[in-house]
Design a protein around this motif. Structure first.
Motif, PDB file in Angstrom:
ATOM      1  N   GLU A  99      31.891  23.734   4.144  1.00 16.26           N
ATOM      2  CA  GLU A  99      32.331  24.121   2.787  1.00 16.26           C
ATOM      3  C   GLU A  99      31.870  25.521   2.409  1.00 16.26           C
ATOM      4  O   GLU A  99      32.592  26.271   1.755  1.00 16.26           O
ATOM      5  CB  GLU A  99      31.776  23.125   1.766  1.00 16.26           C
ATOM      6  N   ASP A 100      30.636  25.852   2.847  1.00 16.63           N
ATOM      7  CA  ASP A 100      30.113  27.188   2.531  1.00 16.63           C
ATOM      8  C   ASP A 100      31.014  28.266   3.120  1.00 16.63           C
ATOM      9  O   ASP A 100      31.291  29.281   2.483  1.00 16.63           O
ATOM     10  CB  ASP A 100      28.684  27.358   3.100  1.00 16.63           C
ATOM     11  N   CYS A 101      31.464  28.028   4.362  1.00 20.37           N
ATOM     12  CA  CYS A 101      32.315  29.030   5.017  1.00 20.37           C
ATOM     13  C   CYS A 101      33.674  29.134   4.317  1.00 20.37           C
ATOM     14  O   CYS A 101      34.249  30.229   4.228  1.00 20.37           O
ATOM     15  CB  CYS A 101      32.498  28.711   6.494  1.00 20.37           C
TER      16      CYS A 101
ATOM     17  N   ASP B 271      23.836  34.673  -1.379  1.00 19.20           N
ATOM     18  CA  ASP B 271      23.016  33.535  -1.822  1.00 19.20           C
ATOM     19  C   ASP B 271      21.964  34.018  -2.812  1.00 19.20           C
ATOM     20  O   ASP B 271      21.629  33.318  -3.762  1.00 19.20           O
ATOM     21  CB  ASP B 271      22.304  32.889  -0.626  1.00 19.20           C
TER      22      ASP B 271
ATOM     23  N   SER C 239      28.514  37.383  -4.291  1.00 22.75           N
ATOM     24  CA  SER C 239      28.819  36.369  -3.271  1.00 22.75           C
ATOM     25  C   SER C 239      27.590  36.035  -2.422  1.00 22.75           C
ATOM     26  O   SER C 239      27.590  35.081  -1.661  1.00 22.75           O
ATOM     27  CB  SER C 239      29.935  36.876  -2.366  1.00 22.75           C
TER      28      SER C 239
ATOM     29  N   ASP D 274      36.726  33.287   0.696  1.00 20.40           N
ATOM     30  CA  ASP D 274      37.251  33.912  -0.534  1.00 20.40           C
ATOM     31  C   ASP D 274      36.342  35.018  -1.048  1.00 20.40           C
ATOM     32  O   ASP D 274      36.805  35.990  -1.636  1.00 20.40           O
ATOM     33  CB  ASP D 274      37.353  32.852  -1.657  1.00 20.40           C
ATOM     34  N   THR D 275      35.016  34.857  -0.882  1.00 16.86           N
ATOM     35  CA  THR D 275      34.102  35.801  -1.521  1.00 16.86           C
ATOM     36  C   THR D 275      33.706  36.957  -0.596  1.00 16.86           C
ATOM     37  O   THR D 275      33.858  38.115  -0.953  1.00 16.86           O
ATOM     38  CB  THR D 275      32.829  35.083  -2.010  1.00 16.86           C
TER      39      THR D 275
ATOM     40  N   ARG E 152      34.137  28.763   1.186  1.00 11.28           N
ATOM     41  CA  ARG E 152      33.842  29.584   0.000  1.00 11.28           C
ATOM     42  C   ARG E 152      33.707  31.063   0.411  1.00 11.28           C
ATOM     43  O   ARG E 152      34.242  31.958  -0.241  1.00 11.28           O
ATOM     44  CB  ARG E 152      32.546  29.073  -0.658  1.00 11.28           C
ATOM     45  N   ARG E 153      33.002  31.288   1.528  1.00  9.63           N
ATOM     46  CA  ARG E 153      32.785  32.676   1.993  1.00  9.63           C
ATOM     47  C   ARG E 153      34.111  33.379   2.308  1.00  9.63           C
ATOM     48  O   ARG E 153      34.235  34.583   2.122  1.00  9.63           O
ATOM     49  CB  ARG E 153      31.915  32.676   3.255  1.00  9.63           C
TER      50      ARG E 153
ATOM     51  N   LYS F 171      40.334  26.548   9.638  1.00  9.75           N
ATOM     52  CA  LYS F 171      39.858  26.202   8.295  1.00  9.75           C
ATOM     53  C   LYS F 171      39.514  24.706   8.140  1.00  9.75           C
ATOM     54  O   LYS F 171      38.611  24.337   7.384  1.00  9.75           O
ATOM     55  CB  LYS F 171      40.943  26.574   7.275  1.00  9.75           C
TER      56      LYS F 171
END
Ligand code: HAM
Length: 403
Positions: A190-192, A58, A56, A197-198, A194-195, A185
């Motif tokens: 968008e990155d957050c 970068d 997860s 979930d990961t 994704r974060r 939310k």
């Protein structure tokens, strides 16, 4: 003209002097703390970094120089040093041997990031990794070592500290944080999303200004530590206070690599622009086990050499060694022989072209030699050499034997 790849620099001349001065200083200090050198390969199996730095992150998700080699193996250029050292530690069965093992290393790391000032695709780190010490005193030792290195190099810094909690307290904190982030939310980047979930904790590190404003009210890690983590953090700050090492507590400091638990720290400089992190590290007590070794507590850090090179205050360069030249072609073979002998214990620069004394003195000055020694027909005849001390400007003629 073929040029070097973007974000990959040559290091030569004055830069090289800074580079080696840094490595010599950091090596000397790491050795004072009882660390020993370790060299690991530049190439490793890709799975090593996926399982340690984390899919997860970068670094693994976006920045790896990853490829399939001629044997069909999925490999990559190391983006950092810790994973390789842990792999070597387990491969050499040091986890089974028990006891304390302390290593330092330096070398090139590779990250396919967007190059900019202070951010390279091939850069160099100096790092240390300590295995087998559970005590938070070792974390303090790490921080004191970075501080000693920076002090010796005349580099000012700000130290940021955090505790990421342990297997006891992190899961419940994660739940609280996920709950908080899910509530907003619709407004996060968008990155957050994704974060979430990961690796939810990494939202705290988001560089997006509006996300940062939202997270000001997020539950704080520091207020959710278990009693052991809290006690360790208090001890750590006390040791730093006792040793006059100033720090700031930054509850959003989560670091960009997934293997940390408990202590996390970063040294930043306000004098090198936006890429301000000059060193970073922390505890990673579960990584050895994650990579199939016996559970072993561990802690370490790495410093970015290129960023530090901009900040190093170099000591005054002293004149050193000999410049040896010939005043006519007939004397050249003799000066080569003289230089060969003199090099048994001295730095010697030889000029292969014969020229007059004035030009030799000029050339000697450029090499930063302490002495300029010259042979012409007169000296050849007498078996002597003319020597000028370029510091105190005294001159003398001595026999070749004495020289
Ligand atoms: P890191 O924070 O990813 O940690 O990197 C350490 C240092 O390397 C940074 O503070 C920075 O000075 C330098 N650095 C990172 N990326 C670049 C780049 N693209 N260009 C120039 N310099 C860069 C680690 O790598 C961990 N392995 C540290 C560690 C050791 N933790 C425990 N043990």
């Amino acid at each position: 003209m073929i040029t070097s790849l973007r974000g990959m620099n040559d290091i030569l001349s004055d830069d090289y002097k800074r580079f080696t001065y840094f490595i010599d200083t950091a090596t000397k200090i790491a050795q004072r703390y009882g660390f020993h050198f370790i060299e690991t390969p530049l190439l490793e199996e890709t799975s090593l970094f996926k399982r340690s730095v984390g899919e997860s992150s970068d670094i693994v998700g976006k920045e790896m120089y990853q490829f399939v080699d001629k044997g069909g193996n999925d490999i990559c250029l190391r983006p950092e040093g810790t994973a390789g050292v842990v792999r070597a530690f387990i491969q050499k069965k040091l986890d089974r041997a028990g006891g304390v093992h302390r290593f330092f290393y330096h070398g090139a790391m590779f990250r396919y990031e967007r190059p900019q000032k202070g951010r390279l695709r091939q850069f160099h780190q100096f790092g240390v990794e300590s295995f087998g010490v559970e005590s938070v005193y070792e974390d303090a030792n790490m921080i004191m070592m970075v501080s000693d290195i920076l002090k010796e190099l005349g580099i000012g810094y700000r130290l940021q500290l955090n505790s990421l909690g342990c297997i006891e307290c992190m899961p419940s904190y994660r739940k609280k944080l996920i709950h908080f982030v899910q509530e907003c939310k619709d407004t996060i980047c968008e990155d957050c999303i994704r974060r979430l979930d990961t690796n939810p904790i990494r939202v705290l590190d988001c560089k997006n200004g509006s996300c940062q404003e939202l997270y000001i009210n997020a539950p704080k890690l520091m207020q959710n530590l278990c009693s052991e983590c809290e006690k360790d953090f208090t001890t750590l700050t006390k040791i730093l206070d006792d040793n006059a090492i100033a720090y700031e507590i930054n509850t959003n400091l989560v670091r960009g690599l997934d293997y940390y638990s408990k202590t996390a720290f970063e040294f930043v400089s306000d004098n090198i622009g936006s890429q301000s992190a000059i060193a970073g590290g922390g505890r990673y007590d579960r990584l050895v086990e994650f990579l199939d070794g016996r559970p072993t507590p561990a802690v370490g850090f790495a410093m970015g050499i290129e960023r530090l090179m901009e900040l190093i205050k170099m000591p005054e360069v002293k004149k050193e060694g000999y410049y040896i030249g010939a005043m006519d072609d007939e004397s050249i073979d003799t000066i080569i022989k003289v230089a060969h002998k003199k090099r048994e214990s001295n730095l010697v620069i030889v000029d292969y072209k014969s020229k007059n004394l004035k030009n030799h003195l000029k050339a000697a000055d450029k090499t930063n030699a302490k002495y300029c020694a010259v042979i012409g027909s007169e000296e050849m005849k007498n078996g002597t050499i003319w020597v000028k001390n370029l510091e105190d400007k005294t001159e003398k003629t001595v026999t070749l034997e004495d020289f």
